[in-house]
Design an enzyme around this catalytic site. Structure first.
Site, mmCIF file in Angstrom:
data_model
loop_
_atom_site.group_PDB
_atom_site.id
_atom_site.type_symbol
_atom_site.label_atom_id
_atom_site.label_comp_id
_atom_site.label_asym_id
_atom_site.label_seq_id
_atom_site.Cartn_x
_atom_site.Cartn_y
_atom_site.Cartn_z
ATOM 1 N N HIS A 11 -3.024 6.455 23.950
ATOM 2 C CA HIS A 11 -3.575 6.045 22.652
ATOM 3 C C HIS A 11 -3.661 7.233 21.698
ATOM 4 O O HIS A 11 -3.513 7.081 20.492
ATOM 5 C CB HIS A 11 -4.952 5.391 22.828
ATOM 6 C CG HIS A 11 -4.861 3.967 23.272
ATOM 7 N ND1 HIS A 11 -5.447 2.920 22.599
ATOM 8 C CD2 HIS A 11 -4.213 3.407 24.331
ATOM 9 C CE1 HIS A 11 -5.172 1.786 23.215
ATOM 10 N NE2 HIS A 11 -4.437 2.052 24.289
ATOM 11 N N HIS A 45 0.805 0.938 33.297
ATOM 12 C CA HIS A 45 0.004 -0.171 33.828
ATOM 13 C C HIS A 45 0.084 -0.299 35.340
ATOM 14 O O HIS A 45 -0.368 -1.293 35.899
ATOM 15 C CB HIS A 45 0.412 -1.469 33.130
ATOM 16 C CG HIS A 45 -0.006 -1.493 31.687
ATOM 17 N ND1 HIS A 45 0.394 -2.435 30.794
ATOM 18 C CD2 HIS A 45 -0.816 -0.654 30.986
ATOM 19 C CE1 HIS A 45 -0.136 -2.184 29.604
ATOM 20 N NE2 HIS A 45 -0.877 -1.101 29.692
ATOM 21 N N THR A 46 0.646 0.687 36.020
ATOM 22 C CA THR A 46 0.482 0.722 37.474
ATOM 23 C C THR A 46 -0.965 1.115 37.789
ATOM 24 O O THR A 46 -1.445 0.920 38.907
ATOM 25 C CB THR A 46 1.491 1.691 38.130
ATOM 26 O OG1 THR A 46 1.306 1.648 39.539
ATOM 27 C CG2 THR A 46 1.330 3.109 37.676
HETATM 28 C C1 HEM Z 1 2.942 -2.568 24.160
HETATM 29 C C2 HEM Z 1 2.238 -1.533 24.603
HETATM 30 C C3 HEM Z 1 0.889 -1.672 25.255
HETATM 31 C C4 HEM Z 1 -0.049 -2.627 25.127
HETATM 32 C C5 HEM Z 1 -0.019 -3.845 24.237
HETATM 33 C C6 HEM Z 1 -1.133 -2.281 26.009
HETATM 34 C C7 HEM Z 1 -2.294 -3.014 26.164
HETATM 35 C C8 HEM Z 1 -3.296 -2.729 27.062
HETATM 36 C C9 HEM Z 1 -4.528 -3.456 27.195
HETATM 37 C C10 HEM Z 1 -4.918 -4.677 26.381
HETATM 38 C C11 HEM Z 1 -5.247 -2.853 28.168
HETATM 39 C C12 HEM Z 1 -6.665 -3.205 28.632
HETATM 40 C C13 HEM Z 1 -7.622 -2.113 28.140
HETATM 41 C C14 HEM Z 1 -9.052 -2.292 28.572
HETATM 42 O O1 HEM Z 1 -9.427 -3.344 29.053
HETATM 43 O O2 HEM Z 1 -9.845 -1.336 28.390
HETATM 44 C C15 HEM Z 1 -4.483 -1.760 28.663
HETATM 45 C C16 HEM Z 1 -4.894 -0.931 29.674
HETATM 46 C C17 HEM Z 1 -4.207 0.173 30.073
HETATM 47 N N1 HEM Z 1 -3.077 0.696 29.493
HETATM 48 FE FE1 HEM Z 1 -1.932 -0.223 28.122
HETATM 49 N N2 HEM Z 1 -0.830 -1.129 26.660
HETATM 50 C C18 HEM Z 1 0.402 -0.704 26.230
HETATM 51 C C19 HEM Z 1 1.058 0.432 26.608
HETATM 52 C C20 HEM Z 1 0.570 1.380 27.486
HETATM 53 C C21 HEM Z 1 1.213 2.637 27.795
HETATM 54 C C22 HEM Z 1 2.531 3.116 27.189
HETATM 55 C C23 HEM Z 1 0.411 3.279 28.700
HETATM 56 C C24 HEM Z 1 0.582 4.632 29.355
HETATM 57 C C25 HEM Z 1 1.717 5.266 29.489
HETATM 58 C C26 HEM Z 1 -0.718 2.403 28.970
HETATM 59 C C27 HEM Z 1 -1.715 2.683 29.874
HETATM 60 C C28 HEM Z 1 -2.759 1.839 30.155
HETATM 61 C C29 HEM Z 1 -3.711 2.073 31.236
HETATM 62 C C30 HEM Z 1 -3.716 3.218 32.251
HETATM 63 C C31 HEM Z 1 -4.620 1.026 31.181
HETATM 64 C C32 HEM Z 1 -5.811 0.798 32.106
HETATM 65 C C33 HEM Z 1 -7.058 1.382 31.494
HETATM 66 C C34 HEM Z 1 -8.254 1.210 32.386
HETATM 67 O O3 HEM Z 1 -8.210 0.420 33.338
HETATM 68 O O4 HEM Z 1 -9.266 1.883 32.124
HETATM 69 N N3 HEM Z 1 -0.596 1.280 28.210
HETATM 70 N N4 HEM Z 1 -3.295 -1.689 27.967
#
Ligand code: HEM
Length: 253
Positions: A60, A180-181
């Site tokens: 982010h 998202h792994t």
């Molecule tokens: C189209 C692109 C993306 C969308 C729409 C998206 C959306 C989301 C959403 C809605 C969550 C849930 C957040 C929460 O509940 O706090 C999430 C979690 C997460 N995202 Fe993404 N994401 C995207 C790309 C990425 C990328 C590129 C990465 C890292 C390289 C990433 C890493 C993560 C991680 C690690 C979580 C888990 C956070 C946690 O469990 O604390 N995301 N994402």
């Protein structure tokens, strides 16, 4: 490398001088399900992990990058409340991350470098590849312009957003799948996507992307391909359709 370099010495120490039981960065992600956010108790099976929060925070923070004019990027601008207040930055994972990692910044090491370092370490220590690391990022002095993709947006919009950040479509899919792994979607910031789970093993009601949510692997893709992801089966799957991006292109990692 010009000797002496206090910055490189400090970064090297943070990355490599790891003693079990000490208070270095590694102690916050070992074991990989460690979660230490004081305001939510931080103990017991919350369903959350520092590792996931750190990786999401780094993305982010960097997602504000505009390759056309060179603005934004991984510069710790996420530490500004104004940036965190945006809908694209919903959730308390950023504050959790900064609470830990910014504490390792010094006069030689920027907060942005600690965010990058924390991500590299979280991925590597939790089953992922070793990622080459360089220091020297400069912290922003004010919030960046918005730029983080959101789940409600269209696939075309995501492709355009990643292109603005400097990524190809393949890189976008790799990043989303590999990011998202770890972790999942939390009920608190996304109540319309994830209901209260009433799960004693996920007391913060986190719908994990896959069953190995503190480990880097390709289970998230497998879960999507076989439609067994907690997300795709139990919540409004059309609102988290980035999983389908991975599906349509074959989860290449
Ligand atoms: C189209 C692109 C993306 C969308 C729409 C998206 C959306 C989301 C959403 C809605 C969550 C849930 C957040 C929460 O509940 O706090 C999430 C979690 C997460 N995202 Fe993404 N994401 C995207 C790309 C990425 C990328 C590129 C990465 C890292 C390289 C990433 C890493 C993560 C991680 C690690 C979580 C888990 C956070 C946690 O469990 O604390 N995301 N994402």
């Amino acid at each position: 490398y010009l000797w002496p370099s206090p910055m490189l010495d400090e970064l090297e120490s943070l990355l490599y001088e790891i003693t079990p039981g000490t208070t270095g960065i590694a102690s916050f992600i070992q074991p990989c399900d460690t979660f230490s956010f004081a305001s939510t108790g931080g103990s017991g099976p919350t369903g959350r992990s520092n590792a996931a929060d750190w990786i999401r925070t780094a993305y982010h923070d960097m997602a504000t990058h505009n390759i056309a004019d060179g603005t934004g990027g991984l510069d710790a601008s996420i530490r500004f409340a104004e940036e965190r207040a945006r809908a694209e930055n919903v959730g308390d994972g950023f504050v959790n991350t900064l609470n830990v990692l910014a504490g390792f910044a010094t006069r030689y090491v920027s907060i942005a470098d600690t965010l990058a370092l924390g991500t590299v370490m979280a991925v590597e220590f939790c089953g992922g590849p070793q990622i080459p690391f360089r220091g020297g990022r400069v912290d922003a002095t004010e919030p960046n312009l918005p730029g983080v993709p959101e789940p409600e947006q269209t696939l075309d919009s995501h492709i355009a957003t990643f292109a603005k950040q400097g990524f190809t479509q393949d890189e976008m899919i790799g990043l989303v799948a590999c990011g998202h792994t770890f972790g999942g979607v939390q009920h608190a910031p996304f109540p319309d996507i994830v209901p209260e789970l009433n799960d004693p093993n996920s007391t913060e009601s986190v719908a994990h992307f896959d069953s190995t949510n503190t480990h880097f692997d390709n289970n998230m893709c497998v879960a999507v391909l076989y439609e067994s992801s907690h997300i795709t089966t139990s919540v409004q799957r059309n609102r988290v359709y980035f999983w389908h991006h991975s599906k349509s292109t074959g989860c290449r990692f």
